[in-house]
Design a protein around this motif. Structure first.
Motif, PDB file in Angstrom:
ATOM      1  N   LEU A 168       0.877  -1.166   0.000  1.00  0.00           N
ATOM      2  CA  LEU A 168       0.000   0.000   0.000  1.00  0.00           C
ATOM      3  C   LEU A 168       0.915   1.218   0.000  1.00  0.00           C
ATOM      4  N   VAL A 175       1.258   5.502  -1.413  1.00  0.00           N
ATOM      5  CA  VAL A 175       0.732   6.698  -2.082  1.00  0.00           C
ATOM      6  C   VAL A 175       1.901   7.654  -2.275  1.00  0.00           C
ATOM      7  N   CYS A 201      -2.378  12.013   2.554  1.00  0.00           N
ATOM      8  CA  CYS A 201      -3.328  12.668   3.473  1.00  0.00           C
ATOM      9  C   CYS A 201      -4.520  13.273   2.748  1.00  0.00           C
ATOM     10  N   GLN A 202      -4.938  12.622   1.651  1.00  0.00           N
ATOM     11  CA  GLN A 202      -6.148  13.048   0.929  1.00  0.00           C
ATOM     12  C   GLN A 202      -7.136  11.896   0.830  1.00  0.00           C
ATOM     13  N   GLY A 203      -6.906  10.847   1.593  1.00  0.00           N
ATOM     14  CA  GLY A 203      -7.840   9.717   1.585  1.00  0.00           C
ATOM     15  C   GLY A 203      -7.549   8.659   0.527  1.00  0.00           C
ATOM     16  N   GLY A 208      -4.855   6.513   0.210  1.00  0.00           N
ATOM     17  CA  GLY A 208      -4.402   5.245   0.788  1.00  0.00           C
ATOM     18  C   GLY A 208      -5.575   4.456   1.363  1.00  0.00           C
ATOM     19  N   ASN A 209      -6.413   5.149   2.076  1.00  0.00           N
ATOM     20  CA  ASN A 209      -7.587   4.504   2.665  1.00  0.00           C
ATOM     21  C   ASN A 209      -8.516   3.961   1.582  1.00  0.00           C
ATOM     22  N   ASN A 230       8.746   1.400  10.678  1.00  0.00           N
ATOM     23  CA  ASN A 230       7.788   2.193   9.891  1.00  0.00           C
ATOM     24  C   ASN A 230       6.618   2.636  10.775  1.00  0.00           C
ATOM     25  N   SER A 281       5.135   5.481  10.949  1.00  0.00           N
ATOM     26  CA  SER A 281       4.117   6.270  10.263  1.00  0.00           C
ATOM     27  C   SER A 281       3.024   5.355   9.697  1.00  0.00           C
ATOM     28  N   GLN A 307      -5.149   3.929  12.723  1.00  0.00           N
ATOM     29  CA  GLN A 307      -6.195   4.927  12.434  1.00  0.00           C
ATOM     30  C   GLN A 307      -7.294   4.354  11.540  1.00  0.00           C
TER      31      GLN A 307
END
Ligand code: COA
Length: 148
Positions: A75, A77, A83-85, A87-88, A114, A116, A123
């Motif tokens: 996974l 990005v 931080c724009q969604g 990866g999710n 890792n 982060s 999260q």
């Protein structure tokens, strides 16, 4: 910045590999050579996705299913698009498709350092297992020690 998600094809390989190479936290091995990824995509049709911004590949998720559990790999990005969604969204797309074909649980591997990515996974609902260790056996096909 807009993005679209679609299934990964082997034709995406060069851009995908370049993204993995510049993404700290992604470990690469002989399992990431073109032929190996082609084989992975064949074994796992519709479980592996790329995110695109125009013609640019900005994210990836590889998911494998062995008929019992799913495994999420790579996974990633592009740093400029984090931080724009994205990866999710990539992760969720793979998990939705895994669920459709009978996968009830998915595992993943993250390097200890890792932190982060570990925060990201916590999260997004992943649970850290403290009751199992990962053990590996090299089958003599030239994989590097310590590679995933
Ligand atoms: C991990 C990674 C894929 C996350 O991608 P992303 O597109 O930035 O993540 P998203 O924007 O979808 O974030 C989803 C949620 O996680 C949170 N999140 C993202 N990165 C986070 C971080 N480093 N620490 C804590 N939370 C984080 C977001 O705030 C968001 O929460 P919200 O829904 O409450 O707003 C990306 O940081 C990456 O490519 N890292 C390098 C490669 C890597 O280590 N991959 C994992 C290999 S195991």
């Amino acid at each position: 910045m807009g993005f679209e998600i679609r299934s990964m094809h082997i034709e995406d390989y060069d851009q995908v590999l370049a993204l993995w190479k510049r993404s700290k936290g992604i470990g690469l091995s002989s399992a990431d050579e073109r032929e190996s990824i082609q084989s992975f995509l064949r074994y796992n049709p519709n479980l592996c996705f790329v995110a695109r911004n125009g013609e640019l590949i900005i994210g990836t998720a590889l998911c494998g299913f062995d008929g019992r559990r799913g495994y999420l790999y790579h996974l990633a990005v592009d740093e400029a698009f984090r931080c724009q969604g994205i990866g999710n969204a990539l992760m969720q797309r793979s998990l939705d498709e895994l669920h459709k074909i009978g996968g009830q649980k998915c595992h993943l591997l993250v390097y200890f350092e890792n932190e982060s990515a570990q925060s990201f996974y916590k999260q997004t609902g992943w649970v850290l297992r403290t009751d199992i260790l990962v053990m590996s056996k090299d089958l003599g096909c030239g994989s590097e020690p310590g590679s995933c």
